[in-house]
Scaffold this motif. Structure first.
Motif, PDB file in Angstrom:
ATOM      1  N   THR A 112       0.591  -1.318   0.240  1.00  0.00           N
ATOM      2  CA  THR A 112       0.047   0.424   0.125  1.00  0.00           C
ATOM      3  C   THR A 112       1.147   1.032  -0.133  1.00  0.00           C
ATOM      4  N   ALA A 113       2.717   1.383   0.266  1.00  0.00           N
ATOM      5  CA  ALA A 113       3.091   1.958  -0.089  1.00  0.00           C
ATOM      6  C   ALA A 113       3.314   2.827  -1.089  1.00  0.00           C
ATOM      7  N   ILE A 114       2.781   2.266  -2.122  1.00  0.00           N
ATOM      8  CA  ILE A 114       3.222   2.484  -3.147  1.00  0.00           C
ATOM      9  C   ILE A 114       2.106   3.790  -3.981  1.00  0.00           C
ATOM     10  N   TYR A 115       0.489   3.095  -3.415  1.00  0.00           N
ATOM     11  CA  TYR A 115      -0.161   4.045  -3.897  1.00  0.00           C
ATOM     12  C   TYR A 115      -0.280   5.471  -2.332  1.00  0.00           C
ATOM     13  N   ALA A 116       0.158   5.549  -1.661  1.00  0.00           N
ATOM     14  CA  ALA A 116      -0.084   6.036  -0.523  1.00  0.00           C
ATOM     15  C   ALA A 116       0.850   6.816  -1.252  1.00  0.00           C
ATOM     16  N   ASP A 117       1.677   7.300  -1.493  1.00  0.00           N
ATOM     17  CA  ASP A 117       3.314   7.793  -2.482  1.00  0.00           C
ATOM     18  C   ASP A 117       2.984   8.454  -3.353  1.00  0.00           C
ATOM     19  N   MET A 118       1.248   7.937  -4.154  1.00  0.00           N
ATOM     20  CA  MET A 118       0.678   8.659  -5.242  1.00  0.00           C
ATOM     21  C   MET A 118       1.114   7.898  -6.732  1.00  0.00           C
ATOM     22  N   ARG A 119       1.899   6.925  -6.538  1.00  0.00           N
ATOM     23  CA  ARG A 119       2.535   6.227  -7.584  1.00  0.00           C
ATOM     24  C   ARG A 119       0.993   4.803  -7.676  1.00  0.00           C
ATOM     25  N   THR A 120       1.575   5.002  -9.138  1.00  0.00           N
ATOM     26  CA  THR A 120       0.906   3.214  -9.532  1.00  0.00           C
ATOM     27  C   THR A 120       1.440   2.275 -10.042  1.00  0.00           C
ATOM     28  N   GLY A 121       3.097   1.652 -10.029  1.00  0.00           N
ATOM     29  CA  GLY A 121       3.564   0.912 -10.433  1.00  0.00           C
ATOM     30  C   GLY A 121       4.052   0.314 -11.316  1.00  0.00           C
ATOM     31  N   LEU A 122       3.219   1.033 -11.961  1.00  0.00           N
ATOM     32  CA  LEU A 122       4.175   0.846 -13.139  1.00  0.00           C
ATOM     33  C   LEU A 122       4.833   1.896 -13.683  1.00  0.00           C
ATOM     34  N   PRO A 123       6.308   1.024 -14.143  1.00  0.00           N
ATOM     35  CA  PRO A 123       7.101   2.161 -14.628  1.00  0.00           C
ATOM     36  C   PRO A 123       7.083   3.616 -15.121  1.00  0.00           C
ATOM     37  N   VAL A 125       4.112   4.523 -15.910  1.00  0.00           N
ATOM     38  CA  VAL A 125       2.985   6.161 -16.229  1.00  0.00           C
ATOM     39  C   VAL A 125       3.532   6.721 -15.060  1.00  0.00           C
ATOM     40  N   ASP A 126       4.461   6.045 -14.056  1.00  0.00           N
ATOM     41  CA  ASP A 126       5.371   6.278 -12.517  1.00  0.00           C
ATOM     42  C   ASP A 126       6.134   7.548 -13.458  1.00  0.00           C
ATOM     43  N   MET A 127       6.713   7.373 -14.099  1.00  0.00           N
ATOM     44  CA  MET A 127       7.901   8.381 -14.271  1.00  0.00           C
ATOM     45  C   MET A 127       7.887   9.698 -15.314  1.00  0.00           C
ATOM     46  N   TRP A 128       6.509   9.440 -15.804  1.00  0.00           N
ATOM     47  CA  TRP A 128       5.401  10.577 -16.591  1.00  0.00           C
ATOM     48  C   TRP A 128       4.943  11.338 -15.400  1.00  0.00           C
ATOM     49  N   LEU A 129       4.217  10.548 -14.409  1.00  0.00           N
ATOM     50  CA  LEU A 129       3.992  10.886 -12.755  1.00  0.00           C
ATOM     51  C   LEU A 129       4.991  11.918 -12.246  1.00  0.00           C
ATOM     52  N   ALA A 130       6.272  11.243 -12.335  1.00  0.00           N
ATOM     53  CA  ALA A 130       7.765  12.779 -11.143  1.00  0.00           C
ATOM     54  C   ALA A 130       8.274  13.598 -12.499  1.00  0.00           C
ATOM     55  N   MET A 131       7.882  13.478 -14.129  1.00  0.00           N
ATOM     56  CA  MET A 131       8.056  14.507 -14.457  1.00  0.00           C
ATOM     57  C   MET A 131       7.190  15.384 -14.810  1.00  0.00           C
ATOM     58  N   VAL A 132       6.521  15.045 -14.291  1.00  0.00           N
ATOM     59  CA  VAL A 132       4.770  16.361 -14.467  1.00  0.00           C
ATOM     60  C   VAL A 132       5.086  16.810 -13.160  1.00  0.00           C
ATOM     61  N   ASN A 133       4.839  16.370 -11.920  1.00  0.00           N
ATOM     62  CA  ASN A 133       4.311  16.056 -11.264  1.00  0.00           C
ATOM     63  C   ASN A 133       5.640  16.041  -9.800  1.00  0.00           C
ATOM     64  N   PRO A 134       6.884  16.645  -9.659  1.00  0.00           N
ATOM     65  CA  PRO A 134       7.911  16.146  -9.295  1.00  0.00           C
ATOM     66  C   PRO A 134       7.341  16.130  -7.949  1.00  0.00           C
ATOM     67  N   TYR A 135       7.431  17.018  -7.605  1.00  0.00           N
ATOM     68  CA  TYR A 135       6.840  17.012  -5.554  1.00  0.00           C
ATOM     69  C   TYR A 135       5.329  16.482  -4.881  1.00  0.00           C
ATOM     70  N   ARG A 136       4.895  15.901  -6.204  1.00  0.00           N
ATOM     71  CA  ARG A 136       3.475  14.893  -6.189  1.00  0.00           C
ATOM     72  C   ARG A 136       1.983  16.191  -5.120  1.00  0.00           C
ATOM     73  N   GLN A 137       2.101  17.551  -5.594  1.00  0.00           N
ATOM     74  CA  GLN A 137       1.103  18.453  -5.620  1.00  0.00           C
ATOM     75  C   GLN A 137      -0.302  18.098  -5.501  1.00  0.00           C
ATOM     76  N   PRO A 138      -1.176  17.969  -5.310  1.00  0.00           N
ATOM     77  CA  PRO A 138      -1.968  17.103  -5.534  1.00  0.00           C
ATOM     78  C   PRO A 138      -3.286  18.719  -6.502  1.00  0.00           C
ATOM     79  N   SER A 139      -3.116  19.710  -6.330  1.00  0.00           N
ATOM     80  CA  SER A 139      -3.618  20.373  -7.008  1.00  0.00           C
ATOM     81  C   SER A 139      -2.633  22.139  -7.719  1.00  0.00           C
ATOM     82  N   VAL A 140      -2.608  22.710  -9.358  1.00  0.00           N
ATOM     83  CA  VAL A 140      -1.839  23.177  -9.446  1.00  0.00           C
ATOM     84  C   VAL A 140      -1.542  24.832  -8.418  1.00  0.00           C
ATOM     85  N   SER A 141      -0.728  25.010  -8.354  1.00  0.00           N
ATOM     86  CA  SER A 141      -0.660  26.625  -7.277  1.00  0.00           C
ATOM     87  C   SER A 141      -1.592  27.402  -7.738  1.00  0.00           C
ATOM     88  N   ARG A 142      -1.709  28.136  -6.673  1.00  0.00           N
ATOM     89  CA  ARG A 142      -2.605  29.414  -8.059  1.00  0.00           C
ATOM     90  C   ARG A 142      -2.238  30.578  -6.232  1.00  0.00           C
TER      91      ARG A 142
END
Length: 157
Positions: A112-123, A125-142
């Motif tokens: 469950t640590a993978i999902y709690a860390d906002m990852r999927t376990g698919l390499p 998908v996880d690489m793309w998510l890390a690329m576009v959201n490196p700090y794992r922000q839940p929403s865009v800062s405004r």
């Protein structure tokens, strides 16, 4: 809004030069005509007396996003339920972190640590998510200011 697919007034499609979008959500007529004052809400789109706008929301996807999305959809369509024979890219022992041979000591990570860390376990998908959201922000800062009024800008076309 990403773009306008079609605008139909009374069953007739308007050309893209007949309208524009301002500030992301205001449809402005540019051909000198007026928008209808009322419409038949019970009639299906394209009938006389109707006014229909078809548009796409979101952002256009780049090639890396399409590849990550395709990998995720492929995984979900295959319905990998943990049997190990589904052919997906997740391996059954991926969460195995330590093995001792003769004493047979196996140590597994918390799955469950993978999902709690906002990852999927698919390499991919996880690489793309890390690329576009490196700090794992839940929403865009405004930043909002009550003193600043945003000017009206044309966003499409």
């Amino acid at each position: 809004m990403q773009d306008v697919v079609s605008v139909m007034v009374g069953g007739e499609a308007l050309g893209p030069a007949a309208y524009r979008v301002d500030s992301g959500d205001l449809l402005v007529r540019t051909d000198g005509g007026c928008w209808p004052d009322c419409q038949d809400m019970a009639a299906p789109c394209g009938e006389a007396g109707t006014f229909c706008v078809t548009y796409r929301t979101g952002l256009p996807l780049d090639d890396a996003a399409i590849a990550a999305f395709s990998a995720l959809v492929c995984h979900l369509v295959k319905g990998c339920g943990g049997s190990g024979s589904c052919g997906c890219s997740l391996q059954r022992n991926r969460n195995l972190s330590r093995v001792s041979r003769q004493g047979v000591d196996l140590e597994f990570q918390d799955t469950t640590a993978i999902y709690a860390d906002m990852r999927t376990g698919l390499p991919d998908v996880d690489m793309w998510l890390a690329m576009v959201n490196p700090y794992r922000q839940p929403s865009v800062s405004r930043v909002w200011s009550v003193d600043y009024r945003r000017p009206r800008t044309t966003t499409y076309p």
